[in-house]
Design a protein around this motif. Structure first.
Motif, PDB file in Angstrom:
ATOM      1  N   ASN A 144      79.428  35.027 -25.123  1.00 57.24           N
ATOM      2  CA  ASN A 144      78.109  35.926 -25.024  1.00 57.24           C
ATOM      3  C   ASN A 144      77.380  35.942 -26.354  1.00 57.24           C
ATOM      4  O   ASN A 144      78.152  36.097 -27.186  1.00 57.24           O
ATOM      5  CB  ASN A 144      78.153  36.898 -24.213  1.00 57.24           C
ATOM      6  N   GLY A 157      73.531  39.299 -24.320  1.00 61.62           N
ATOM      7  CA  GLY A 157      74.263  39.117 -23.213  1.00 61.62           C
ATOM      8  C   GLY A 157      74.350  37.816 -22.510  1.00 61.62           C
ATOM      9  O   GLY A 157      74.938  37.828 -21.326  1.00 61.62           O
ATOM     10  N   GLY A 163      78.648  42.691 -19.267  1.00 66.47           N
ATOM     11  CA  GLY A 163      79.480  42.583 -20.631  1.00 66.47           C
ATOM     12  C   GLY A 163      80.366  41.250 -20.389  1.00 66.47           C
ATOM     13  O   GLY A 163      81.350  41.058 -21.456  1.00 66.47           O
TER      14      GLY A 163
END
Length: 308
Positions: free
Chosen positions: A172, A176, A267
């Motif tokens: 990432n 994000g 995440g």
């Protein structure tokens, strides 16, 4: 979509290759947390696919399959996605003028865009898109699909490649979103010049003398600067460490990799597909059918004891 390619000659340094390989190891460490889950999904739902661990070619991987519901279900899942989103031999999208185009000019612009749409779909139908997108949708059932879009030749202007999940590592970016893709390849020495015609090999390295396959890492990462979409593409030779080829892509949509995820927690890098949700039922069905077959075997052959 516009993009420019920066193919000016560069000095291939070991330091740059080392930096890319260190970042690649970071991506591998992130994927290691998912490796067992992915392998379990592949064993029960995609037994004919390549494993996440080293195995011999053609190795049998159907020992755990006693109920074929999950195997057939993944195929149907991919087929339904393809028929519903990108149906074969159909025009499933249109280019139309947006609100920024003056209303009195939209009809003329739409006529021009309609011709462009026809040409785009003519290229798609003559390419291998329909075959490769089905393979990518099968990986999407596990959670993450990946497709590589490359420039082709005069006959096939665009070439599509569904990169299997065992061969790709993702990271990432600050926002994000996935902005770094690593693809691992084992290439025969004589194929390097075909796959990378403009590659520059390290000094004192003779491809003709190499007897083993070369491990090559293809890295595509986003360059965050000037609020413009830029990507760097590097081909790294693992041993000896060297960057043998690099390009720079610029423009919206210039990233050659299309990565899509089914369901992603905040995440996390990799998605969680329907297979993850159904894994408990899949394993239960397999175990139930296995026990039924064991009971049938004992019913037919009986259970006997004898003295030696």
């Amino acid at each position: 979509m516009e993009y420019t390619i920066d193919d000016s000659p560069r000095v291939n340094t070991t330091d740059k290759a080392t930096s890319i390989l260190e970042k690649y190891k970071e991506a591998v460490s992130v994927k290691d947390h998912w490796r067992e889950k992915f392998e379990e999904a592949y064993e029960y739902c995609l037994p004919n696919r390549e494993s996440f661990y080293d195995e011999s070619p053609g190795q049998r991987r159907t020992d755990k399959i006693f109920d074929e519901t999950a195997v057939v279900g993944v195929q149907e899942f991919a087929s339904r996605l393809q028929s519903g989103i990108v149906p074969t031999f159909a025009r499933w999208a249109d280019f139309q003028a947006g609100v920024e185009i003056p209303e009195e000019e939209r009809s003329q612009v739409n006529l021009q865009l309609d011709k462009i749409t026809e040409y785009v779909f003519e290229v798609l139908q003559n390419s291998n898109f329909n075959q490769e997108v089905h393979e990518a949708f099968m990986d999407l059932a596990v959670g993450t699909g990946c497709m590589l879009v490359e420039e082709g030749d005069a006959v096939n202007p665009v070439k599509f490649t569904a990169v299997p999940l065992p061969k790709v590592c993702l990271l990432n970016g600050p926002d994000g979103k996935i902005d770094t893709v690593y693809r691992t390849r084992k290439v025969k020495p004589e194929h390097v010049s075909v796959l990378y015609p403009r590659a520059v090999m390290p000094e004192n390295f003779d491809l003709l003398q190499q007897k083993k396959e070369l491990v090559i890492i293809e890295a595509v990462y986003k360059i965050h600067q000037d609020n413009e979409e830029k990507y760097k593409y590097c081909v790294v030779l693992e041993n000896p460490k060297a960057v043998i080829f690099e390009e720079e892509y610029e423009g919206e949509g210039s990233n050659p990799y299309l990565v899509f995820r089914w369901n992603k927690a905040s995440g996390e890098v990799y998605g969680r597909g329907p297979v993850f949700n159904a894994m408990g039922a899949i394993k239960t069905c397999n175990l139930t059918v296995e026990l039924i077959l064991q009971n049938a075997q004992m019913s037919v052959s009986g259970v006997y004891t004898y003295e030696d």
